[in-house]
Design a protein around this motif. Structure first.
Motif, PDB file in Angstrom:
ATOM      1  N   GLU A 155       7.704   1.942   1.275  1.00  0.00           N
ATOM      2  CA  GLU A 155       6.491   2.436   0.632  1.00  0.00           C
ATOM      3  C   GLU A 155       5.380   1.396   0.744  1.00  0.00           C
ATOM      4  OE1 GLU A 155       5.701   5.313  -1.116  1.00  0.00           O
ATOM      5  OE2 GLU A 155       7.568   6.225  -0.402  1.00  0.00           O
ATOM      6  N   ASP A 156       5.758   0.140   0.594  1.00  0.00           N
ATOM      7  CA  ASP A 156       4.785  -0.956   0.679  1.00  0.00           C
ATOM      8  C   ASP A 156       5.515  -2.174   1.223  1.00  0.00           C
ATOM      9  OD1 ASP A 156       2.389  -2.216   0.528  1.00  0.00           O
ATOM     10  OD2 ASP A 156       2.072  -1.875  -1.605  1.00  0.00           O
ATOM     11  N   PHE A 157       4.849  -2.927   2.083  1.00  0.00           N
ATOM     12  CA  PHE A 157       5.501  -3.998   2.840  1.00  0.00           C
ATOM     13  C   PHE A 157       4.547  -5.175   2.962  1.00  0.00           C
ATOM     14  CE2 PHE A 157       6.165  -6.245   6.777  1.00  0.00           C
ATOM     15  CZ  PHE A 157       7.544  -6.308   6.958  1.00  0.00           C
ATOM     16  N   VAL A 158       5.050  -6.381   2.639  1.00  0.00           N
ATOM     17  CA  VAL A 158       4.238  -7.597   2.776  1.00  0.00           C
ATOM     18  C   VAL A 158       5.055  -8.661   3.502  1.00  0.00           C
ATOM     19  CG1 VAL A 158       2.952  -9.427   1.599  1.00  0.00           C
ATOM     20  CG2 VAL A 158       3.014  -7.117   0.626  1.00  0.00           C
ATOM     21  N   ALA A 159       4.496  -9.247   4.541  1.00  0.00           N
ATOM     22  CA  ALA A 159       5.110 -10.370   5.252  1.00  0.00           C
ATOM     23  C   ALA A 159       4.149 -11.551   5.210  1.00  0.00           C
ATOM     24  CB  ALA A 159       5.424  -9.988   6.686  1.00  0.00           C
ATOM     25  N   ILE A 172       8.330 -14.877   4.709  1.00  0.00           N
ATOM     26  CA  ILE A 172       8.941 -14.179   3.584  1.00  0.00           C
ATOM     27  C   ILE A 172       8.487 -12.727   3.638  1.00  0.00           C
ATOM     28  CG2 ILE A 172       8.991 -13.926   1.069  1.00  0.00           C
ATOM     29  CD1 ILE A 172       8.652 -16.913   0.835  1.00  0.00           C
ATOM     30  N   ILE A 173       9.438 -11.837   3.447  1.00  0.00           N
ATOM     31  CA  ILE A 173       9.126 -10.408   3.442  1.00  0.00           C
ATOM     32  C   ILE A 173       9.556  -9.815   2.104  1.00  0.00           C
ATOM     33  CG2 ILE A 173       9.641  -8.166   4.487  1.00  0.00           C
ATOM     34  CD1 ILE A 173      10.189  -9.694   7.118  1.00  0.00           C
ATOM     35  N   ILE A 174       8.658  -9.090   1.456  1.00  0.00           N
ATOM     36  CA  ILE A 174       9.020  -8.297   0.285  1.00  0.00           C
ATOM     37  C   ILE A 174       8.587  -6.866   0.561  1.00  0.00           C
ATOM     38  CG2 ILE A 174       8.906 -10.205  -1.384  1.00  0.00           C
ATOM     39  CD1 ILE A 174       6.132  -9.205  -2.200  1.00  0.00           C
ATOM     40  N   GLN A 175       9.343  -5.911   0.040  1.00  0.00           N
ATOM     41  CA  GLN A 175       8.982  -4.519   0.280  1.00  0.00           C
ATOM     42  C   GLN A 175       9.528  -3.626  -0.824  1.00  0.00           C
ATOM     43  OE1 GLN A 175      10.720  -3.187   4.001  1.00  0.00           O
ATOM     44  NE2 GLN A 175      12.435  -4.577   3.764  1.00  0.00           N
ATOM     45  N   SER A 176       8.903  -2.487  -0.948  1.00  0.00           N
ATOM     46  CA  SER A 176       9.323  -1.498  -1.941  1.00  0.00           C
ATOM     47  C   SER A 176       9.644  -0.190  -1.234  1.00  0.00           C
ATOM     48  CB  SER A 176       8.212  -1.270  -2.967  1.00  0.00           C
ATOM     49  OG  SER A 176       8.484  -0.104  -3.741  1.00  0.00           O
TER      50      SER A 176
END
Length: 507
Positions: A155-159, A172-176
């Motif tokens: 749904e949402d992705f940040v690298a 670092i990768i965080i995602q929902s």
């Protein structure tokens, strides 16, 4: 609420009641996402961020190993924003490869194996121009289809890149995966700020880990060195070293194979699998991984059965059909090198995927180098001892021959001495009478019992006829060897599995 059950880090998470915020993507136009969310921004304070930075710095020194350090980082970031799905990727500039040492993913996606960085991948974009990448649902789906991202679309992705000094070391990768949970511009800025400190802490933690591994490696080498110094018998030494390797790597499978350069046969001198010691038949050099390692003199690291097959490993179809748990997924194969020659291969295996890393490969290489020197010394010692024993045998037999004139007594004396020296209860001496074309079995023992075998003509194309023509010994090491030689089974005797026949030559 379903959102709150997802993670403890998601407590208090709620959809924004304000109008959607607009963020500018790198290389994209401004757009308003379907739902803009600020999961924890309202709860975050400078003191909270400062506390996180302090915890990050402390984690590098306090971590027992890298995995515990990565878990601590995950927990710290999770206090600042939604981070149930948290991935650390590391980049090795020297080899242009990336790896995923930490991969927490709620949908069950498995980490991709270490591999070179492709030109069209997400990490390539970060490397070429270190920057943050923030994808919404649509962009994440497009990137997944394009092969930039592996796994399930989010749904949402940040690298966010990890930069230590001026060097990019990873990201670092965080995602929902949950609709309504995403990341605001403020979340991204906080993650970028925290990532700078994580990169510094990560560099320090890796240095500490390298020192710890080096200390551990020296202790292991001393331990193995002491074990190898206890004996100069090759088989005993290999057994000791094999057990040490199994213990050090906590491996479910270990094998030490030595090459007989004269016959091109590979002998599995030590084989351990799931708590049992196994015996395997020698096998010839061919196209498998063992041969590949021997010829290339370079190690091979395998993380899955597919990787093994791609590298040239052979897996019996019946085992492949049985699925996981029947074949070692992970393997390290390292050559045992003496001088510039590979004399064998040592392997460790696990039934789990990606159980080993480059550090383990390096350690096994160091162990195998020491093993090679020890095996070579043991072989030289054995050769010298055999030569001494050979001279003693010759002297003993000559003394016996000088005292005996009876032909059968001489044969018995030689046979008894060879049985003693070769430590075998299976030995025979035959004598050919050319006038009658009969082979007389003057001395035959099987399982320690003397047999009386009637004289008979030698079999056509058999051992005696072969030795008569070549004047060379005949060695039989497999069932196929016996079949090729056409050796018949003598009634009342057992079929041996290997044999050596040496011609007695006169004139």
């Amino acid at each position: 609420m379903a959102v709150q059950k997802t993670s403890s880090a998601g407590k208090g998470v709620r959809k924004a009641a304000t109008r959607p915020t607009v963020r500018k993507e790198a290389g994209t136009k401004k757009r308003a996402p379907k739902v803009a969310v600020k999961p924890v921004a309202a709860m975050r304070s400078d003191s909270k961020i400062q506390k996180a930075l302090y915890e990050i710095a402390s984690a590098a020194s306090a971590a027992r190993d890298m995995q515990s350090f990565y878990k601590k980082l995950h927990k710290i970031v999770g206090k600042l924003m939604y981070a149930e799905n948290f991935i650390i990727v590391l980049y090795d500039a020297a080899t242009n490869t990336r790896s995923f040492p930490y991969y927490a993913d709620s949908v069950g996606d498995v980490p991709p194996p270490p591999a070179p960085v492709g030109k069209k991948t997400l990490l390539a974009e970060i490397i070429l121009r270190p920057r943050t990448i923030h994808y919404d649902k649509k962009q994440s789906a497009e990137a997944t289809r394009a092969g930039k991202i592996s796994g399930s679309p989010s749904e949402d992705f940040v690298a966010v890149p990890l930069i230590a000094g001026k060097q990019l070391i990873g990201g670092i990768i965080i995602q929902s995966y949950i609709e309504g949970i995403g990341y605001s511009d403020d979340d991204v800025r906080v993650l970028e700020f925290v990532a700078q400190h994580i990169a510094t802490a990560l560099t320090r933690a890796r240095a500490i880990e390298a020192e710890r591994l080096r200390t551990e490696e020296l202790a292991i080498l001393n331990s193995v060195g002491e074990a190898m110094a206890k004996t100069l018998d090759v088989k005993t030494m290999v057994k000791i070293v094999g057990d040490k390797v199994q213990s050090i790597f906590n491996a479910e499978s270990v094998a030490i194979m030595l090459l007989d350069a004269e016959t091109n046969l590979i002998h599995t001198t030590y084989e351990y699998d799931l708590g049992e010691y196994l015996d395997s038949e020698p096998f010839p050099l061919g196209k498998g991984l063992t041969t590949k390692v021997l010829r290339s003199r370079t190690p091979i690291l395998i993380g899955t059965v597919k990787e093994g097959s791609d590298q040239g490993a052979y897996f019996p179809p019946e085992l492949l059909n049985q699925g996981s748990g029947t074949i070692t997924e992970s393997q390290i194969l390292v050559p045992i090198i003496v001088g510039n020659k590979a004399i064998g291969v040592v392997t460790v295996g696990s039934y789990k995927q990606h159980a080993f890393n480059e550090n383990r490969v390096s350690l096994l290489q160091t162990l195998s180098a020491n093993m090679g020197v020890a095996i070579q010394n043991a072989r030289l010692f054995e050769a010298e001892q055999e030569r001494v024993a050979e001279l003693q045998i010759i002297n003993s037999i000559q003394q016996g021959l000088a005292a005996e004139l009876d032909f059968q007594a001489i044969v018995d004396l030689v046979g008894d001495k060879l049985s003693e020296v070769l430590n075998t209860g299976d030995l025979g001496i035959g004598w050919y009478d050319e006038k009658t074309n009969l082979m007389h079995y003057l001395y035959t023992y099987e399982h320690g019992e003397r047999l009386q075998i009637p004289s008979a003509p030698p079999s056509a194309g058999g051992q005696f006829e072969t030795m008569s023509k070549t004047k060379q010994p005949v060695m039989l090491n497999t069932v196929n060897d016996y079949e090729k030689m056409g050796i018949p089974l003598v009634p009342g005797t057992d079929q041996s599995k290997s044999a050596a026949s040496v011609p007695i030559i006169s004139s």
